[in-house]
Design a protein around this motif. Structure first.
Motif, PDB file in Angstrom:
ATOM      1  N   ILE A   1       0.836  -1.199   0.000  1.00  0.00           N
ATOM      2  CA  ILE A   1       0.000   0.000   0.000  1.00  0.00           C
ATOM      3  C   ILE A   1       0.873   1.252   0.000  1.00  0.00           C
ATOM      4  N   ASP A   2       0.453   2.229  -0.763  1.00  0.00           N
ATOM      5  CA  ASP A   2       1.183   3.499  -0.841  1.00  0.00           C
ATOM      6  C   ASP A   2       0.706   4.404   0.304  1.00  0.00           C
ATOM      7  N   TYR A   3       1.140   4.106   1.515  1.00  0.00           N
ATOM      8  CA  TYR A   3       0.719   4.900   2.672  1.00  0.00           C
ATOM      9  C   TYR A   3       1.764   5.961   2.991  1.00  0.00           C
ATOM     10  N   GLN A   4       1.375   6.906   3.833  1.00  0.00           N
ATOM     11  CA  GLN A   4       2.278   7.975   4.247  1.00  0.00           C
ATOM     12  C   GLN A   4       2.387   7.983   5.771  1.00  0.00           C
ATOM     13  N   VAL A   5       3.581   8.182   6.268  1.00  0.00           N
ATOM     14  CA  VAL A   5       3.805   8.229   7.711  1.00  0.00           C
ATOM     15  C   VAL A   5       4.294   9.622   8.077  1.00  0.00           C
ATOM     16  N   ASP A   6       3.567  10.268   8.971  1.00  0.00           N
ATOM     17  CA  ASP A   6       3.891  11.628   9.383  1.00  0.00           C
ATOM     18  C   ASP A   6       4.836  11.600  10.578  1.00  0.00           C
ATOM     19  N   SER A   7       5.967  12.281  10.445  1.00  0.00           N
ATOM     20  CA  SER A   7       6.898  12.384  11.569  1.00  0.00           C
ATOM     21  C   SER A   7       6.841  13.757  12.220  1.00  0.00           C
ATOM     22  N   ASP A   8       6.039  14.659  11.649  1.00  0.00           N
ATOM     23  CA  ASP A   8       5.915  16.006  12.193  1.00  0.00           C
ATOM     24  C   ASP A   8       4.719  16.039  13.157  1.00  0.00           C
ATOM     25  N   GLN A   9       4.858  15.368  14.270  1.00  0.00           N
ATOM     26  CA  GLN A   9       3.793  15.294  15.256  1.00  0.00           C
ATOM     27  C   GLN A   9       4.410  15.131  16.638  1.00  0.00           C
ATOM     28  N   THR A  10       3.540  15.144  17.650  1.00  0.00           N
ATOM     29  CA  THR A  10       4.024  15.002  19.019  1.00  0.00           C
ATOM     30  C   THR A  10       4.249  13.535  19.359  1.00  0.00           C
ATOM     31  N   PHE A  11       5.430  13.239  19.869  1.00  0.00           N
ATOM     32  CA  PHE A  11       5.739  11.907  20.370  1.00  0.00           C
ATOM     33  C   PHE A  11       6.035  12.052  21.861  1.00  0.00           C
ATOM     34  N   GLY A  12       5.020  11.802  22.671  1.00  0.00           N
ATOM     35  CA  GLY A  12       5.168  12.017  24.104  1.00  0.00           C
ATOM     36  C   GLY A  12       4.633  10.869  24.926  1.00  0.00           C
ATOM     37  N   ARG A  13       4.170  11.192  26.113  1.00  0.00           N
ATOM     38  CA  ARG A  13       3.654  10.192  27.045  1.00  0.00           C
ATOM     39  C   ARG A  13       2.379   9.570  26.487  1.00  0.00           C
TER      40      ARG A  13
END
Length: 496
Positions: A307-319
């Motif tokens: 599948i041609d999916y997209q993964v966003d890394s411009d987000q909050t990675f927190g608790r």
């Protein structure tokens, strides 16, 4: 009505320099108990707020707070996230409603769970007014889940209805037939959204919280579904029924081809999708739909990878806001071994992930996986924690420095970095050169200046100067190397 400031912000703004300096002493980890007791007895609201709200306290000081004549001072202890919850629980019988309300509210969400003793929770449920219980549910120990549904106190059984989705069929039946009217009504209220006729009668005809709740979680009759399809009251209505487990499969198929990509994205999460529907959504023209279907549990890893999916890394990675006990170890292992980074991110948030998977995900190529592991696993290794801090620049970045294994040595080299967060990182190094610490007290960034003022390598001369600094006196007074003799002198000024 009193003109005294009540909010924390107003209390701080109303404080003069000497009061802010003493508030710093109140936070000083080296402050002797007799100094803390003297500060508790002073007339400054900002000093008592800092002392009772923002640090752990010796038992002797807690004892004194419990009998303090000012209820505003006692209320700060009621929500203090740093003291043992059993110490906060000693305020359960406080005579002032505001203290009780703050105990019911407890520490804020950012401090995680702070569980009160079960007997304290029972006492609050049976004696407090409902409006004083605040966010008590965040302070209820997990053990209460097993005892409250059959507790001898009716108000406690009524509160157990809040866990309706977790209760067994036998527990639900017992609560629905409880001899106490309040318990029965609570149980009926929790279960009535499962009655299609009730949903049909109660569904508001305008967008509102009640309509959202029923469209998402209520048992939908065919009549309600047809009404929503024909004339939705709000733009989110179709997406809401698409997420509802009671939606008929023929309508689910219809919504899988809806022109709104948000509706199709919601449908893509449904476990009932047929193989044909999954294939169609996997080729959807909208990337959010393709990404959502790529996470479907029925897909093989080969199907997922195609599948041609997209993964966003411009987000909050927190608790993670998911309680640790809700994670399934077998599922986490399966997700950790997936080729899909979003699924590995879900596994990385599990605080009970076993050592072999911690090692595996520590070297994951996806930034989100590494940072989420660092943010949530109590045994995240030091090199992962530091690497995550250096590479991740989103919200909750500084929280990484508070994790158990975060390294503090050999960080002083970052003192010249352009990024102020890296200059703050340098000040975590206990061996940072005194000259560097001194220089950073005049840094362009206020957080860097504050951290430098608290640093134990700050030269004594500069520390003394900062005690009279309008901006940094508070932080300087909290510096752990401040001599006790100076603390006593500052406190003695209260008598002048």
């Amino acid at each position: 009505m009193s003109n005294r400031p009540h909010t924390a912000e107003a209390i701080w703004e109303a404080a003069d320099l000497p009061a802010r300096r003493l508030a710093g002493v109140a936070l000083n980890p080296s402050a002797p108990t007799d100094v803390l007791l003297r500060l508790l007895a002073c007339d400054s609201a900002v000093v008592r707020m800092s002392l009772c709200r923002d640090r752990d306290l010796p038992r002797e000081v807690v004892d004194a707070v419990l009998t303090h004549p000012d209820h505003r001072t006692r209320r700060f202890l009621a929500a203090n996230p740093h003291v043992d919850p059993a110490q906060r629980a000693r305020l359960v019988e406080d005579p002032h409603w505001l203290v009780c309300a703050w105990l019911g509210q407890g520490p804020g969400y950012e401090h995680g769970r702070s569980e009160l003793p079960e007997h304290t929770v029972v006492r609050m449920l049976t004696t407090y007014d409902q409006e004083h219980l605040g966010t008590l549910y965040r302070q209820v120990p997990r053990s209460a889940r097993w005892t409250f549904p059959s507790h001898p106190e009716p108000k406690v059984r009524a509160y157990a209805c809040n866990w309706w989705s977790e209760l067994t069929v036998r527990e639900r039946s017992a609560l629905l037939a409880d001899p106490d009217k309040e318990v029965r009504e609570n149980a009926q209220g929790k279960g009535r959204h499962l009655d299609p006729e009730y949903v049909e009668r109660a569904l508001p005809d305008r967008p509102c919280h009640a309509r959202t709740h029923l469209l998402l979680h209520g048992a939908l009759s065919r009549r309600v579904v047809e009404q929503v399809l024909a004339a939705p009251a709000g733009r989110e209505d179709l997406a809401m029924i698409a997420a509802n487990p009671s939606l008929p499969l023929d309508v689910l198929a219809l919504l899988a081809r809806d022109p709104d990509p948000h509706v199709r994205e919601t449908v893509a999460s449904r476990p009932e999708l047929t193989a044909q529907q999954r294939r169609e959504l996997a080729e959807d023209p909208h990337p959010a739909v393709r990404t959502r279907i790529s996470l479907h549990p029925a897909l093989t890893e080969e199907e997922r990878a195609a599948i041609d999916y997209q993964v966003d890394s411009d987000q909050t990675f927190g608790r993670s806001d998911i309680p640790a006990w809700l994670y399934d170890s077998a599922k986490s292992r399966r997700l950790a071994l997936s080729s899909h980074p979003v699924l590995r991110r879900q596994a990385a948030s599990d605080p009970a992930l076993p050592p072999d998977l911690v090692t595996r995900l520590s070297g994951d190529p996806d930034l989100g996986v590494r940072v989420l592991l660092a943010q949530n696993h109590p045994r995240a290794p030091a090199d992962l924690l530091l690497r995550s801090f250096l590479e991740y620049t989103g919200r909750e970045r500084w929280r990484l420095t508070t994790r158990p294994n975060f390294p503090t040595t050999e960080l002083a080299g970052h003192a010249e970095a352009a990024d102020p967060m890296l200059r703050r990182l340098a000040l975590l190094d206990p061996q940072a050169p005194a000259a560097t610490v001194d220089r950073l007290t005049t840094d362009s960034d206020p957080d860097v200046r504050a951290d430098a003022a608290r640093h134990p390598r700050l030269p004594p001369r500069r520390l003394t100067e900062l005690l009279d600094d309008g901006e940094l006196a508070h932080q300087a007074a909290a510096n752990p190397v401040l001599p006790p003799s100076v603390m006593h002198r500052l406190v003695a000024a209260l008598d002048d």
